[in-house]
Design a protein around this motif. Structure first.
Motif, PDB file in Angstrom:
ATOM      1  N   MET B  52       0.836  -1.195   0.000  1.00 50.77           N
ATOM      2  CA  MET B  52       0.000   0.000   0.000  1.00 50.77           C
ATOM      3  C   MET B  52       0.872   1.246   0.000  1.00 50.77           C
ATOM      4  SD  MET B  52      -3.242  -0.779   2.397  1.00 50.77           S
ATOM      5  CE  MET B  52      -2.613  -1.149   4.005  1.00 50.77           C
ATOM      6  N   LEU B  53       0.290   2.303  -0.529  1.00 51.37           N
ATOM      7  CA  LEU B  53       0.902   3.617  -0.388  1.00 51.37           C
ATOM      8  C   LEU B  53      -0.084   4.490   0.373  1.00 51.37           C
ATOM      9  CD1 LEU B  53       2.965   5.832  -0.951  1.00 51.37           C
ATOM     10  CD2 LEU B  53       1.827   6.240  -3.134  1.00 51.37           C
ATOM     11  N   ILE B  54       0.383   5.070   1.463  1.00 50.73           N
ATOM     12  CA  ILE B  54      -0.477   5.923   2.262  1.00 50.73           C
ATOM     13  C   ILE B  54       0.023   7.352   2.156  1.00 50.73           C
ATOM     14  CG2 ILE B  54      -1.273   6.420   4.592  1.00 50.73           C
ATOM     15  CD1 ILE B  54      -1.062   3.309   5.006  1.00 50.73           C
ATOM     16  N   ASP B  55      -0.830   8.200   1.613  1.00 46.71           N
ATOM     17  CA  ASP B  55      -0.452   9.597   1.447  1.00 46.71           C
ATOM     18  C   ASP B  55      -0.945  10.373   2.655  1.00 46.71           C
ATOM     19  OD1 ASP B  55       0.078  12.144   0.768  1.00 46.71           O
ATOM     20  OD2 ASP B  55      -0.931  12.105  -1.187  1.00 46.71           O
ATOM     21  N   THR B  56      -0.008  10.684   3.539  1.00 47.52           N
ATOM     22  CA  THR B  56      -0.411  11.293   4.811  1.00 47.52           C
ATOM     23  C   THR B  56      -0.997  12.690   4.618  1.00 47.52           C
ATOM     24  OG1 THR B  56       1.803  12.182   5.166  1.00 47.52           O
ATOM     25  CG2 THR B  56       1.348  10.023   6.074  1.00 47.52           C
ATOM     26  N   ASN B  57      -0.683  13.328   3.500  1.00 43.92           N
ATOM     27  CA  ASN B  57      -1.249  14.654   3.260  1.00 43.92           C
ATOM     28  C   ASN B  57      -2.754  14.585   3.022  1.00 43.92           C
ATOM     29  OD1 ASN B  57       1.143  16.349   3.297  1.00 43.92           O
ATOM     30  ND2 ASN B  57       1.758  15.086   1.555  1.00 43.92           N
ATOM     31  N   ARG B  58      -3.200  13.423   2.604  1.00 40.27           N
ATOM     32  CA  ARG B  58      -4.629  13.257   2.355  1.00 40.27           C
ATOM     33  C   ARG B  58      -5.349  12.664   3.560  1.00 40.27           C
ATOM     34  NH1 ARG B  58      -7.286  12.465  -2.572  1.00 40.27           N
ATOM     35  NH2 ARG B  58      -7.570  14.665  -2.212  1.00 40.27           N
ATOM     36  N   CYS B  59      -4.604  12.227   4.529  1.00 35.22           N
ATOM     37  CA  CYS B  59      -5.188  11.581   5.703  1.00 35.22           C
ATOM     38  C   CYS B  59      -5.696  12.660   6.658  1.00 35.22           C
ATOM     39  CB  CYS B  59      -4.139  10.708   6.385  1.00 35.22           C
ATOM     40  SG  CYS B  59      -4.753   9.858   7.851  1.00 35.22           S
ATOM     41  N   ALA B  60      -7.016  12.673   6.856  1.00 31.61           N
ATOM     42  CA  ALA B  60      -7.626  13.791   7.585  1.00 31.61           C
ATOM     43  C   ALA B  60      -7.546  13.604   9.091  1.00 31.61           C
ATOM     44  CB  ALA B  60      -9.080  13.948   7.158  1.00 31.61           C
ATOM     45  N   GLU B  61      -7.269  14.701   9.761  1.00 27.68           N
ATOM     46  CA  GLU B  61      -7.240  14.686  11.217  1.00 27.68           C
ATOM     47  C   GLU B  61      -8.636  14.373  11.739  1.00 27.68           C
ATOM     48  OE1 GLU B  61      -5.008  17.870  12.808  1.00 27.68           O
ATOM     49  OE2 GLU B  61      -5.757  17.593  14.858  1.00 27.68           O
ATOM     50  N   GLY B  62      -8.720  13.488  12.704  1.00 27.47           N
ATOM     51  CA  GLY B  62     -10.023  13.185  13.312  1.00 27.47           C
ATOM     52  C   GLY B  62     -10.840  12.149  12.544  1.00 27.47           C
ATOM     53  N   CYS B  63     -10.416  11.790  11.345  1.00 22.07           N
ATOM     54  CA  CYS B  63     -11.165  10.790  10.573  1.00 22.07           C
ATOM     55  C   CYS B  63     -10.659   9.407  10.950  1.00 22.07           C
ATOM     56  CB  CYS B  63     -10.965  11.031   9.076  1.00 22.07           C
ATOM     57  SG  CYS B  63     -11.655   9.723   8.031  1.00 22.07           S
ATOM     58  N   ASP B  64     -11.580   8.489  11.231  1.00 25.15           N
ATOM     59  CA  ASP B  64     -11.132   7.127  11.516  1.00 25.15           C
ATOM     60  C   ASP B  64     -11.910   6.111  10.674  1.00 25.15           C
ATOM     61  OD1 ASP B  64     -13.574   7.201  12.736  1.00 25.15           O
ATOM     62  OD2 ASP B  64     -12.901   6.276  14.610  1.00 25.15           O
ATOM     63  N   ALA B  65     -12.279   6.539   9.473  1.00 26.03           N
ATOM     64  CA  ALA B  65     -13.089   5.674   8.607  1.00 26.03           C
ATOM     65  C   ALA B  65     -12.379   4.354   8.320  1.00 26.03           C
ATOM     66  CB  ALA B  65     -13.397   6.400   7.302  1.00 26.03           C
ATOM     67  N   CYS B  66     -11.058   4.404   8.126  1.00 22.40           N
ATOM     68  CA  CYS B  66     -10.321   3.171   7.822  1.00 22.40           C
ATOM     69  C   CYS B  66     -10.335   2.222   9.005  1.00 22.40           C
ATOM     70  CB  CYS B  66      -8.886   3.491   7.402  1.00 22.40           C
ATOM     71  SG  CYS B  66      -7.931   4.448   8.605  1.00 22.40           S
ATOM     72  N   VAL B  67     -10.203   2.795  10.198  1.00 17.15           N
ATOM     73  CA  VAL B  67     -10.191   1.971  11.404  1.00 17.15           C
ATOM     74  C   VAL B  67     -11.550   1.301  11.586  1.00 17.15           C
ATOM     75  CG1 VAL B  67      -9.873   1.985  13.909  1.00 17.15           C
ATOM     76  CG2 VAL B  67      -8.489   3.489  12.472  1.00 17.15           C
ATOM     77  N   GLN B  68     -12.604   2.106  11.422  1.00 19.62           N
ATOM     78  CA  GLN B  68     -13.959   1.562  11.570  1.00 19.62           C
ATOM     79  C   GLN B  68     -14.233   0.467  10.555  1.00 19.62           C
ATOM     80  OE1 GLN B  68     -15.778   2.193  14.017  1.00 19.62           O
ATOM     81  NE2 GLN B  68     -14.818   4.038  14.841  1.00 19.62           N
ATOM     82  N   ALA B  69     -13.823   0.713   9.320  1.00 20.41           N
ATOM     83  CA  ALA B  69     -14.076  -0.263   8.262  1.00 20.41           C
ATOM     84  C   ALA B  69     -13.327  -1.557   8.547  1.00 20.41           C
ATOM     85  CB  ALA B  69     -13.663   0.302   6.907  1.00 20.41           C
ATOM     86  N   LEU B 247      13.754  -3.339   6.675  1.00 17.63           N
ATOM     87  CA  LEU B 247      12.796  -4.454   6.634  1.00 17.63           C
ATOM     88  C   LEU B 247      12.115  -4.557   5.280  1.00 17.63           C
ATOM     89  CD1 LEU B 247      11.219  -3.780  10.145  1.00 17.63           C
ATOM     90  CD2 LEU B 247      13.014  -5.430   9.562  1.00 17.63           C
ATOM     91  N   ASN B 248      12.340  -3.588   4.435  1.00 15.41           N
ATOM     92  CA  ASN B 248      11.660  -3.477   3.143  1.00 15.41           C
ATOM     93  C   ASN B 248      10.150  -3.678   3.284  1.00 15.41           C
ATOM     94  OD1 ASN B 248      11.068  -3.164   0.480  1.00 15.41           O
ATOM     95  ND2 ASN B 248      11.935  -5.132  -0.182  1.00 15.41           N
ATOM     96  N   THR B 249       9.526  -2.710   3.885  1.00 15.50           N
ATOM     97  CA  THR B 249       8.093  -2.812   4.178  1.00 15.50           C
ATOM     98  C   THR B 249       7.249  -2.778   2.906  1.00 15.50           C
ATOM     99  OG1 THR B 249       7.963  -0.414   4.423  1.00 15.50           O
ATOM    100  CG2 THR B 249       8.362  -1.692   6.420  1.00 15.50           C
ATOM    101  N   GLY B 250       6.111  -3.427   2.969  1.00 20.73           N
ATOM    102  CA  GLY B 250       5.176  -3.416   1.840  1.00 20.73           C
ATOM    103  C   GLY B 250       4.255  -2.214   1.900  1.00 20.73           C
ATOM    104  N   VAL B 251       4.220  -1.538   3.041  1.00 20.66           N
ATOM    105  CA  VAL B 251       3.391  -0.346   3.188  1.00 20.66           C
ATOM    106  C   VAL B 251       4.316   0.861   3.197  1.00 20.66           C
ATOM    107  CG1 VAL B 251       1.680   0.842   4.611  1.00 20.66           C
ATOM    108  CG2 VAL B 251       1.692  -1.663   4.521  1.00 20.66           C
ATOM    109  N   ARG B 252       4.057   1.805   2.292  1.00 17.87           N
ATOM    110  CA  ARG B 252       4.904   2.992   2.157  1.00 17.87           C
ATOM    111  C   ARG B 252       4.087   4.231   2.478  1.00 17.87           C
ATOM    112  NH1 ARG B 252       9.788   1.427  -0.417  1.00 17.87           N
ATOM    113  NH2 ARG B 252       9.915  -0.796   0.095  1.00 17.87           N
ATOM    114  N   TYR B 253       4.779   5.270   2.942  1.00 23.10           N
ATOM    115  CA  TYR B 253       4.112   6.508   3.338  1.00 23.10           C
ATOM    116  C   TYR B 253       4.661   7.695   2.560  1.00 23.10           C
ATOM    117  CZ  TYR B 253       2.071   3.910   7.183  1.00 23.10           C
ATOM    118  OH  TYR B 253       1.354   3.010   7.915  1.00 23.10           O
ATOM    119  N   ALA B 254       3.766   8.525   2.073  1.00 25.40           N
ATOM    120  CA  ALA B 254       4.173   9.771   1.431  1.00 25.40           C
ATOM    121  C   ALA B 254       3.878  10.923   2.380  1.00 25.40           C
ATOM    122  CB  ALA B 254       3.409   9.964   0.127  1.00 25.40           C
TER     123      ALA B 254
END
Lengths: 136, 256
Positions: B52-69, B247-254
């Motif tokens: 996965m690629l997670i773009d932290t600039n798009r990750c909204a403060e206070g949103c936990d939709a991913c956690v809930q899902a 560790l060469n992670t499969g999840v990357r962060y921008a």
């Protein structure tokens, strides 16, 4: 060796129970389950009586380690077909002492720990979070 | 940041890819209801590596939709607080596959939000330390616990630099068919392995994030040069968390 002996005894006992139950006019398949309306199990009945644990445990490794899901031997599949339903259509847990897996296991005094983790009724992740109805 | 000028156009390109992915996903949903994808019949192999690629600039403060899902998908919301347990302790103790993390740069005050889950390392420390072989990496890169082999020693929890794993402390009454769960074993994000094996393209968290309009999570195959994931990784700067551990992670962060 001792294990094999115990297993042999258990299986003979379960066969005896199976035969007596069948003599009494029934099999262990519970009324109200999908299995009750099917002609046969995923393998010949006699084979399943003796070997169902091997069948499921083999499948377990295939599924968990290799991801193989196209199979008739999944534990979820056993439950889906063998689970009984009450008059409201609500599934009854298969491990209950009067239900398919539970009744025979209680008689045999075997206590597989599978249902400590595995759901005993078919459930879906979709809303509403209730056991699935009669579908499939 | 020196690269600021360069980052902007790239960012826009990424966003449009992300938007395109979202549309593609939506189409996928429709397709799936029409023709259910076949469950896997051949063993998972290393021709793919999920990530996965997670773009932290798009990750909204206070949103936990991913956690809930994630909680819904994996039956984590069905966990019940043991009788007499303190709320605070229970909140820390219950199993959680995704955590929302906020980091703040104390100098600038800039806050960064990100979902943190199992990073699906190529060289997973949890697998190294597992005494029974329960912790393993599947051929397609998914790091899993075989709970039929797990003895609950929790070495893996200590070894994981991301605090990604949880231990089930008590008997679990309610569980889903697709996610068995019971006392005495360790578990963590499995990249929605049941979806992988049933030919569903996305993860619950990525779907939920897209549905919120954020599209911060892009899931895909790291080995497919044409996948939107690889294309996005080629274009925008991303990092591994704790890349010093190699560790060469499969999840990357921008944006971190």
């Amino acid at each position: 060796m001792a294990n094999a002996l115990v297993r042999g005894c258990l299986i003979s006992a379960s066969l005896a129970w199976a035969l007596s139950a069948q003599a009494a006019g029934g099999s262990f398949v519970v009324p109200g389950s999908k299995a009750a309306s099917e002609k046969s199990c995923v393998e010949p009945t006699a084979f399943m009586r003796r070997n169902h644990m091997e069948v499921i445990e083999h499948q377990r490794d295939e599924t968990v380690h290799s991801g193989i899901r196209a199979t008739k031997h999944s534990l979820a599949g056993c439950i889906q077909c063998h689970v009984s339903r009450d008059s409201n259509g609500t599934p009854i847990p298969v491990d209950r002492p009067d239900q398919f897996c539970g009744a025979c296991h209680r008689y045999m005094a075997v206590r597989p720990d599978c249902f400590g983790c595995h759901a005993t009724v078919p459930t879906s992740a979709a809303l509403p979070r209730q056991p699935q109805g009669e579908t499939n | 940041m020196k690269m600021k000028d360069k980052v902007q156009p790239d960012r826009r390109a990424f966003l449009s890819t992300a938007a395109m992915t979202a549309t593609a996903l939506a189409a996928g949903v429709v397709l799936r209801t029409v023709a259910q994808a076949e469950p896997r019949s051949e063993a998972a192999d290393d021709s793919v590596r999920y990530g996965m690629l997670i773009d932290t600039n798009r990750c909204a403060e206070g949103c936990d939709a991913c956690v809930q899902a994630c909680n819904r998908e994996n039956g984590l919301d069905l966990q019940e607080k043991p009788e007499g347990a303190e709320d605070g302790k229970w909140a820390l103790q219950k199993a959680q596959w995704i955590r929302k993390v906020q980091v703040q740069d104390n100098l600038t005050g800039k806050r960064t939000n990100l979902p943190l889950m199992c990073q699906h390392c190529e060289h997973p420390p949890c697998v190294d330390v597992c005494p029974t072989g329960a912790s393993f990496k599947r051929a397609d890169g998914i790091v899993l616990v075989d709970r039929h082999i797990c003895i609950g020693c929790r070495y893996c929890m200590m070894a994981c630099p991301y605090k990604a794993r949880s231990f089930i402390h008590q008997v679990v009454e309610k569980k889903l068919t697709q996610t068995p769960r019971g006392k005495g074993c360790v578990e963590s994000c499995n990249l929605c392995v049941h979806r992988r094996d049933n030919g569903i393209e996305s993860t619950a968290c990525a779907d939920a994030c897209a549905a919120e309009g954020h599209q911060a999570i892009l899931f895909g195959d790291l080995k497919d040069p044409n996948s939107p994931l690889v294309k996005a990784l080629e274009r925008i700067a991303s990092r591994q968390l704790r890349e010093d551990l190699a560790l060469n992670t499969g999840v990357r962060y921008a944006g971190v």
